[in-house]
Write an enzyme that holds these catalytic residues in place. Structure first.
Site, short mmCIF file in Angstrom:
data_model
loop_
_atom_site.label_atom_id
_atom_site.label_comp_id
_atom_site.label_asym_id
_atom_site.label_seq_id
_atom_site.Cartn_x
_atom_site.Cartn_y
_atom_site.Cartn_z
N GLY A 43 0.82 -1.20 0.00
CA GLY A 43 0.00 0.00 0.00
C GLY A 43 0.86 1.25 0.00
O GLY A 43 1.62 1.48 0.93
N GLY B 290 0.09 4.52 0.16
CA GLY B 290 -0.63 5.73 0.54
C GLY B 290 0.24 6.64 1.37
O GLY B 290 1.48 6.54 1.38
N ALA B 291 -0.41 7.52 2.12
CA ALA B 291 0.31 8.54 2.89
C ALA B 291 1.11 7.92 4.03
O ALA B 291 2.06 8.52 4.53
CB ALA B 291 -0.70 9.54 3.46
N LEU B 292 0.76 6.71 4.41
CA LEU B 292 1.40 6.04 5.54
C LEU B 292 2.52 5.12 5.03
O LEU B 292 3.68 5.25 5.44
CB LEU B 292 0.31 5.25 6.26
CG LEU B 292 0.57 4.59 7.58
CD1 LEU B 292 -0.68 4.67 8.43
CD2 LEU B 292 0.95 3.14 7.38
N GLY B 293 2.18 4.23 4.13
CA GLY B 293 3.20 3.34 3.57
C GLY B 293 4.29 4.11 2.86
O GLY B 293 5.47 3.74 2.93
N ASN C 224 -5.72 1.27 10.75
CA ASN C 224 -6.58 1.77 11.82
C ASN C 224 -7.69 0.80 12.16
O ASN C 224 -8.06 -0.04 11.36
CB ASN C 224 -7.23 3.09 11.38
CG ASN C 224 -6.32 4.28 11.61
OD1 ASN C 224 -5.71 4.38 12.67
ND2 ASN C 224 -6.23 5.16 10.63
N LYS D 53 -6.42 4.60 20.43
CA LYS D 53 -6.38 5.29 19.15
C LYS D 53 -7.79 5.53 18.63
O LYS D 53 -8.07 6.56 18.00
CB LYS D 53 -5.56 4.46 18.15
CG LYS D 53 -5.38 5.16 16.82
CD LYS D 53 -3.93 5.24 16.40
CE LYS D 53 -3.70 6.30 15.34
NZ LYS D 53 -3.85 5.80 13.97
N ASN E 192 -9.77 8.37 16.59
CA ASN E 192 -10.18 8.07 15.22
C ASN E 192 -11.68 8.08 15.02
O ASN E 192 -12.17 8.52 13.97
CB ASN E 192 -9.62 6.71 14.79
CG ASN E 192 -8.31 6.86 14.06
OD1 ASN E 192 -8.09 7.82 13.35
ND2 ASN E 192 -7.43 5.89 14.25
#
Lengths: 310, 310
Positions: free
Chosen positions: A10, A12-15, A105, A193, A197
């Site tokens: 993945g 995305g903004a995290l990976g 998440n 978390k 969230n």
């Protein structure tokens, strides 16, 4: 440095952020991309970060898992809405010693991985991170960044010490510039978390407003606090009570944070699937099964289910 | 026919329909209009109704209350968001024998009138009506239409028999083609109406969907039912329990109803003020004071307060 090899599922903004930092630090990193594949193959990563911008012109990127090498560590970084793909994505990149660490998440994401590779090969990480995708191969990291790692407890309530390999992953993250911590009650950490969230993802999406606007207006600020107290009650009912003062701390932390559009807000605005199951429905069912109805969370969940129904 | 004279304060979808029918039946009717004044003065009313269309080319219409004659009956038909104007609107049109009947939605609207003219001069009516404005002087009446009248109880729980004048008003409505009923517990009737008004007004506005769409999708349908059950609990806590089976009947009635956009949905879409205080905030505070928190209603109220905050 451990010399572990990493697969990042993945982009995305995290990976993107964590994978690119590992590669920058000298680790061998293999990225599985979907829409970003062509761009990453030609141009690599551009990371704009409050901790320092950098680019990686050349990366190992793949458009299907079957072409990737087996790695020592697999970081699951896709949206949970794609978890139905895990049975085809994980086997090619995992061997007998591989540790699968899901950085997703919500609740139940370790279970999703364990169903494919077995519980003993699974850990989780909680990313305290404000980061968005700006475009293909381009991440904008706005604030925070820490990752808290813990071993998958597989339905047991007892704390579980991190394995040596998970400790190494945490050390590798730190060596690569990402603050990391270890904790031995991942399930409790997940509930903490969720306390952030659930209200911010749901309300920013429903109200079409970023965290700053939601916190500035009295009506929404009080609703955030009321939803947090519900999640606090849900966590306690599930045997994972939040620490004293945690809700107040979350509110204060968000006040101090740069304005942020949570992923659910961006996904709803863009017509993409939302992570409703992991972030809202599973915690709601868990709390309800423990005798805590969380009616405000239920309301938000049903509203979002309506807004994304076809 | 009674020969009572009627003042209609507010020329919306409700005041227009009921006032025009009274005039058609031969009553002397005086309309207070705001944005429709010029149109009504020149062209009168156009009523498109499932019970029969008609036009009234000539009507008594005024642009300020001070120019109106005192009337035997004053029907308060404005949005509750304009109730701050009652101290200037009511005195010119009321005399010692005048009955002020508020046909507005929500809780506390009789109190708003009583603060100006005294409790003994006030009654209320609940309009079971699907009706929208199509344009200036033009009402579209889609479905239902009955009005249930009751005497203002002034904070007392005991039933209160309708006064002779209120009985006459109900008979005049019936003579004019509007089915009417009398009941001696107006407060209980208001809670019954809230059981419909709270979920549909709030959810159709937040979700941007009419009643038919909200009822067709499982997520929103279940949310409507859950909100209704909260209102049922709130009504019971306030000493006005709904009749057995009432929630199920409301759902079935709405299923059978033509698709409808409640006023709050239209108002939100048009950027007009919403009737949040009367329809959501006052019932919420009343239930909370009686020990019933209504968390789903609170969630909807805060969302709408956010969406209409400046």
């Amino acid at each position: 440095m451990s010399g572990l090899t990493y697969a990042i599922l993945g982009c995305g903004a995290l990976g993107g952020l964590y994978g690119a930092r590992l590669q920058r630090a000298g680790f061998e990193v293999h990225f599985l991309a979907r829409s970003d594949y062509d761009h990453l193959r030609r141009h690599g990563w551009r990371i704009d970060s409050k901790d320092g911008d950098f680019v990686l012109p050349t990366v190992h990127v793949y458009d299907r898992a079957g072409r990737m090498p087996r790695c020592d560590v697999v970081l699951v970084c896709m949206k949970t809405t794609a978890n139905g793909l895990l049975p085809s994505l994980l086997p090619p990149v995992t061997g007998p010693e591989t540790l699968v660490v899901t950085l997703q998440n919500g609740l139940g994401v370790e279970e999703d991985c364990a169903a494919v590779v077995g519980a003993e090969h699974v850990a989780g990480g909680l990313c305290f991170l404000c980061s968005n995708k700006r475009g293909p191969g381009w991440v904008h990291h706005l604030d925070y960044g820490k990752v808290v790692f813990g071993q998958f407890q597989d339905g047991k309530d007892a704390p579980l010490a991190p394995s040596p390999r998970l400790r190494q992953v945490a050390a590798d993250f730190a060596a690569a510039g990402t603050p990391s911590e270890l904790m031995d009650d991942l399930r409790a950490a997940r509930w903490r978390k969720l306390c952030w969230n659930i209200p911010y993802n749901a309300l920013c999406a429903i109200l079409g407003a970023d965290t700053k606007v939601v916190m500035e207006k009295e009506a929404s600020r009080q609703l955030v606090a009321a939803v947090m107290r519900e999640v606090e009650a849900g966590a306690a009912a599930c045997g994972k009570p939040l620490p004293p003062g945690f809700v107040g701390q979350m509110l204060a932390d968000t006040d101090a944070m740069a304005p942020y559009q949570p992923s659910m807000q961006l996904d709803l605005a863009a017509g993409r699937p939302l992570e409703l199951e992991a972030i809202l429905a599973r915690p709601l069912r868990a709390a309800q099964a423990a005798g805590c109805p969380m009616p405000r969370v239920e309301t938000l969940w049903r509203e979002l289910a309506f807004l994304t129904s076809t």
